[in-house]
Scaffold this motif. Structure first.
Motif, short mmCIF file in Angstrom:
data_model
loop_
_atom_site.label_atom_id
_atom_site.label_comp_id
_atom_site.label_asym_id
_atom_site.label_seq_id
_atom_site.Cartn_x
_atom_site.Cartn_y
_atom_site.Cartn_z
N ARG A 15 0.83 -1.21 0.00
CA ARG A 15 0.00 0.00 0.00
C ARG A 15 0.86 1.26 0.00
O ARG A 15 0.54 2.25 -0.67
N ARG A 16 1.96 1.21 0.74
CA ARG A 16 2.88 2.35 0.76
C ARG A 16 3.46 2.60 -0.64
O ARG A 16 3.56 3.72 -1.10
N GLY A 17 3.84 1.52 -1.31
CA GLY A 17 4.37 1.63 -2.67
C GLY A 17 3.34 2.20 -3.64
O GLY A 17 3.67 3.02 -4.50
N ALA A 18 2.09 1.77 -3.50
CA ALA A 18 1.02 2.27 -4.37
C ALA A 18 0.82 3.77 -4.17
O ALA A 18 0.68 4.52 -5.14
N ARG A 19 0.82 4.22 -2.92
CA ARG A 19 0.66 5.65 -2.65
C ARG A 19 1.82 6.45 -3.23
O ARG A 19 1.64 7.51 -3.83
N ARG A 20 3.03 5.93 -3.07
CA ARG A 20 4.21 6.61 -3.59
C ARG A 20 4.16 6.70 -5.12
O ARG A 20 4.49 7.74 -5.70
N ARG A 22 1.49 6.68 -7.02
CA ARG A 22 0.46 7.67 -7.40
C ARG A 22 1.00 9.09 -7.22
O ARG A 22 0.78 9.95 -8.07
N ARG A 23 1.70 9.32 -6.11
CA ARG A 23 2.22 10.65 -5.84
C ARG A 23 3.22 11.09 -6.91
O ARG A 23 3.20 12.23 -7.36
N PHE A 24 4.09 10.16 -7.33
CA PHE A 24 5.11 10.49 -8.33
C PHE A 24 4.67 10.20 -9.76
O PHE A 24 5.43 10.42 -10.70
N LYS A 25 3.45 9.67 -9.91
CA LYS A 25 2.91 9.33 -11.24
C LYS A 25 3.89 8.46 -12.03
O LYS A 25 4.30 8.79 -13.13
#
Length: 126
Positions: A15-20, A22-25
């Protein structure tokens, strides 16, 4: 790149990787290393089920999933990271026993020492 194990708390890393991502596209990958070292614990059926659920979650969140095989987890992760031009690695704290750490060292410490131009994010499993 998110590095996972059969530990149920690896979902936190995914989940942390997914958020990261998304943040960095950016694209992201989830990697499991099947360690062939004789001191490495063998996967149980339950471990395999947990890993499969991790892979499903990662795919649902947009990751590509890879399983690598080798004697050294850190070496395989770094080799893969170089091939894929990875700039960030997310990994959980080591779950190795003291005996395993004494004989084989810490995957996290090896990654930090050997990684060149790659950020290493060590996430607690708690």
């Amino acid at each position: 790149m998110v590095c996972i194990t059969p530990n149920p708390l690896s979902k936190k890393l995914i989940r942390r990787g997914a958020r990261r991502a998304r943040r960095f596209k950016c694209d992201w990958v989830v990697v499991y290393v099947n360690c062939t070292h004789f001191l490495a614990p063998k996967l149980t059926e339950k471990d395999k089920e947990v890993l499969e659920s991790h892979f499903m979650l990662a795919k649902q969140l947009g990751a590509e999933v890879y399983t690598l095989t080798g004697k050294s987890v850190s070496d395989e992760l770094l080799k893969f990271a170089k091939q894929m031009h990875i700039t960030q690695i997310i990994i959980g704290h080591s779950q190795r026993s003291r005996l395993q750490t004494f004989f084989r060292g810490s995957t996290v410490i090896k990654l930090i020492k050997k990684a060149k131009n790659i950020e290493i994010h060590v996430i607690p499993y708690k």
